[in-house]
Design a protein around this motif. Structure first.
Motif, short mmCIF file in Angstrom:
data_model
loop_
_atom_site.label_atom_id
_atom_site.label_comp_id
_atom_site.label_asym_id
_atom_site.label_seq_id
_atom_site.Cartn_x
_atom_site.Cartn_y
_atom_site.Cartn_z
N GLU A 99 40.54 39.38 35.79
CA GLU A 99 39.39 40.34 36.14
C GLU A 99 38.44 39.54 37.22
N ARG A 100 38.01 38.55 36.98
CA ARG A 100 37.02 37.85 37.98
C ARG A 100 37.51 37.68 39.25
N PHE A 101 38.76 36.93 39.40
CA PHE A 101 39.52 36.74 40.41
C PHE A 101 39.66 38.12 41.37
N ASN A 102 40.18 39.23 40.68
CA ASN A 102 40.41 40.20 41.39
C ASN A 102 39.22 41.05 41.84
N SER A 103 38.10 40.80 41.09
CA SER A 103 36.94 41.56 41.48
C SER A 103 36.22 40.80 42.65
N MET A 104 36.30 39.58 42.84
CA MET A 104 35.66 38.79 44.20
C MET A 104 36.36 38.33 45.20
N TYR A 105 37.97 38.45 45.14
CA TYR A 105 38.53 37.92 46.12
C TYR A 105 39.44 39.19 46.60
N SER A 106 39.01 39.62 48.12
CA SER A 106 39.63 40.63 48.61
C SER A 106 40.98 40.39 49.65
N ASN A 107 41.61 41.59 49.80
CA ASN A 107 42.83 41.35 50.63
C ASN A 107 42.49 41.50 52.12
N CYS A 108 41.79 40.65 52.52
CA CYS A 108 41.18 40.36 53.67
C CYS A 108 42.19 40.09 54.89
N GLY A 109 43.22 39.37 54.45
CA GLY A 109 44.20 39.22 55.52
C GLY A 109 45.44 40.29 55.62
N PHE A 110 45.77 40.42 54.56
CA PHE A 110 46.70 41.31 54.45
C PHE A 110 46.61 43.04 54.59
N ILE A 111 45.45 43.26 54.48
CA ILE A 111 44.89 44.58 54.56
C ILE A 111 44.03 44.66 55.70
N GLY A 112 42.92 43.58 55.74
CA GLY A 112 41.92 43.50 56.32
C GLY A 112 42.18 43.56 57.85
N GLN A 275 49.89 33.10 34.71
CA GLN A 275 48.90 33.86 34.01
C GLN A 275 49.50 35.40 33.92
N ASN A 276 48.62 36.34 33.43
CA ASN A 276 48.94 37.82 33.22
C ASN A 276 49.20 38.48 34.72
N TYR A 277 50.32 38.27 35.18
CA TYR A 277 50.55 38.64 36.53
C TYR A 277 50.63 40.45 36.56
N THR A 278 51.13 40.74 35.39
CA THR A 278 51.30 42.18 35.50
C THR A 278 49.89 42.94 35.50
N TYR A 279 49.00 42.39 34.80
CA TYR A 279 47.57 42.86 34.70
C TYR A 279 46.98 42.83 35.92
N SER A 280 47.19 41.66 36.52
CA SER A 280 46.78 41.32 37.85
C SER A 280 47.35 42.37 39.13
N SER A 281 48.54 42.66 38.85
CA SER A 281 49.15 43.71 39.85
C SER A 281 48.85 44.87 39.41
N GLU A 282 48.44 45.29 38.27
CA GLU A 282 47.72 46.49 38.00
C GLU A 282 46.53 46.77 38.66
N LEU A 283 45.55 45.70 38.69
CA LEU A 283 44.28 45.80 39.35
C LEU A 283 44.42 45.83 40.82
N PHE A 284 45.38 45.19 41.47
CA PHE A 284 45.69 45.20 42.97
C PHE A 284 46.10 46.69 43.18
N ALA A 285 46.99 47.45 42.40
CA ALA A 285 47.45 48.45 42.69
C ALA A 285 46.54 49.51 42.67
N MET A 286 45.70 49.51 41.62
CA MET A 286 44.41 50.35 41.62
C MET A 286 43.55 50.47 42.36
N THR A 287 43.13 49.21 42.95
CA THR A 287 42.15 49.03 43.99
C THR A 287 42.74 49.42 45.35
N THR A 288 43.93 49.29 45.45
CA THR A 288 44.51 49.34 46.82
C THR A 288 44.59 51.16 47.07
N VAL A 289 44.99 51.60 45.89
CA VAL A 289 44.87 53.16 46.07
C VAL A 289 43.63 53.46 46.15
#
Length: 306
Positions: A99-112, A275-289
């Motif tokens: 949760e900390r990683f996904n809340s502080m690090y952004s997709n600045c390269g791929f989307i930015g 680590q729990n990559y499924t949860y990480s991908s859920e955070l990525f998907a939700m924030t992306t949408v």
């Protein structure tokens, strides 16, 4: 600006949807997902950083703007670490680090990069590399410590000798020394770097395909982390950028970098470090949408303040 940003986000979403379908019909399995993730982290991303700096002409005004962008980007990441550490506590569960990683690090390269390129062109892309440099320095040191859930010399060494870290330092040094790579080598690297956004969105789609979407949408914790990433940190950065009185192009670029959804790197590192990559991908998907709405909204708000 709202329409241009929205269109780019929709295009990326469709690539992720395609990857989602490919995984569901078993065209790709988890081993393939892990292989593509490693390829992206270890080869494509480093080439992208080098090619962007190699293709930017040295100009004193641009360099001044880049240095300002560096300072703002470092402040953004330090702020992100402070806020996420304060609001996401270990007592929240075993996935605190995710949760900390996904809340502080952004997709600045791929989307930015695609977003900035559509709005500000080449100058904006050059400035956002400053945000990417800060992202790479922090994510490959502090981020690895988060994923390993411990701080050790081994963690720091792995970050410092990683291809992404080395490529970042190399790109900056070559730029300031005005050293150009041979054209043949640079053209070949460009072919690889062009795979950056498509592969990143496909990795995200593969990972999301393994998640329980119904459960994801009902998980209130995901909305809390999304709020920190997409609203709280970008709004705080508007205040920081206002105090710094940066040029408009630089300020907009740094703000978009901070406002981007959770980094695909979070999911790729979660896969790499088991680590729990499924949860990480859920955070990525939700924030992306959600970012389809929040990024334009944050930029719109900034126009009245900056």
């Amino acid at each position: 600006m709202f329409i241009l940003i929205f269109e780019q986000l929709v295009k990326m979403f469709f690539i992720m949807l395609l990857a989602f379908i490919c995984y569901k019909i078993k065209l790709v399995d988890q081993n393939g997902n892990r292989s593509v993730s490693n390829l992206l982290l270890m080869v494509v991303n480093p080439f992208l950083i080098i090619t962007v700096y190699q293709e930017t002409e040295y100009d004193p005004d641009m360099v001044h703007g880049l240095l300002l962008a560096f300072v703002a980007a470092f402040i953004a990441h330090i702020l992100g670490i402070a806020i996420s550490t304060a609001l996401i506590r270990p007592s929240s569960g075993p996935d605190c680090s995710i949760e900390r990683f996904n809340s502080m690090y952004s997709n600045c390269g791929f989307i930015g990069i695609p977003l900035i390129n559509s709005v500000l062109g080449g100058n904006g892309v050059f400035y956002i590399t400053a945000y990417m440099v800060a992202f790479n320095l922090f994510s490959w040191t502090h981020g690895i410590i988060l994923m390993e859930k411990k701080c050790s010399l081994k963690n720091l060494k792995e970050g410092v000798v990683s291809p992404m870290f080395i490529a970042t330092i190399t790109a900056v040094v070559l730029f300031f020394l005005r050293i150009q790579l041979p054209e043949l080598a640079l053209d070949s690297m460009n072919y690889v770097a062009d795979m950056n956004t498509p592969l990143a969105m496909m990795v995200a789609g593969f990972s999301v395909a393994q998640a329980d979407l119904g459960k994801m949408l009902r998980n209130l914790r995901i909305y809390f982390v999304s709020f920190i990433k997409l609203i709280l940190l970008p709004v705080l950065m508007i205040g920081v950028l206002k105090l710094m009185a940066l040029p408009a192009e630089v300020a907009t670029t740094v703000l978009v970098g901070a406002a981007c959804p959770a980094a695909t790197t979070g999911t790729m590192m979660a896969i790499r470090y088991r680590q729990n990559y499924t949860y990480s991908s859920e955070l990525f998907a939700m924030t992306t949408v959600l970012s389809v709405v929040t990024i334009p909204a944050v930029v719109f708000l900034s126009e009245f303040i900056l």
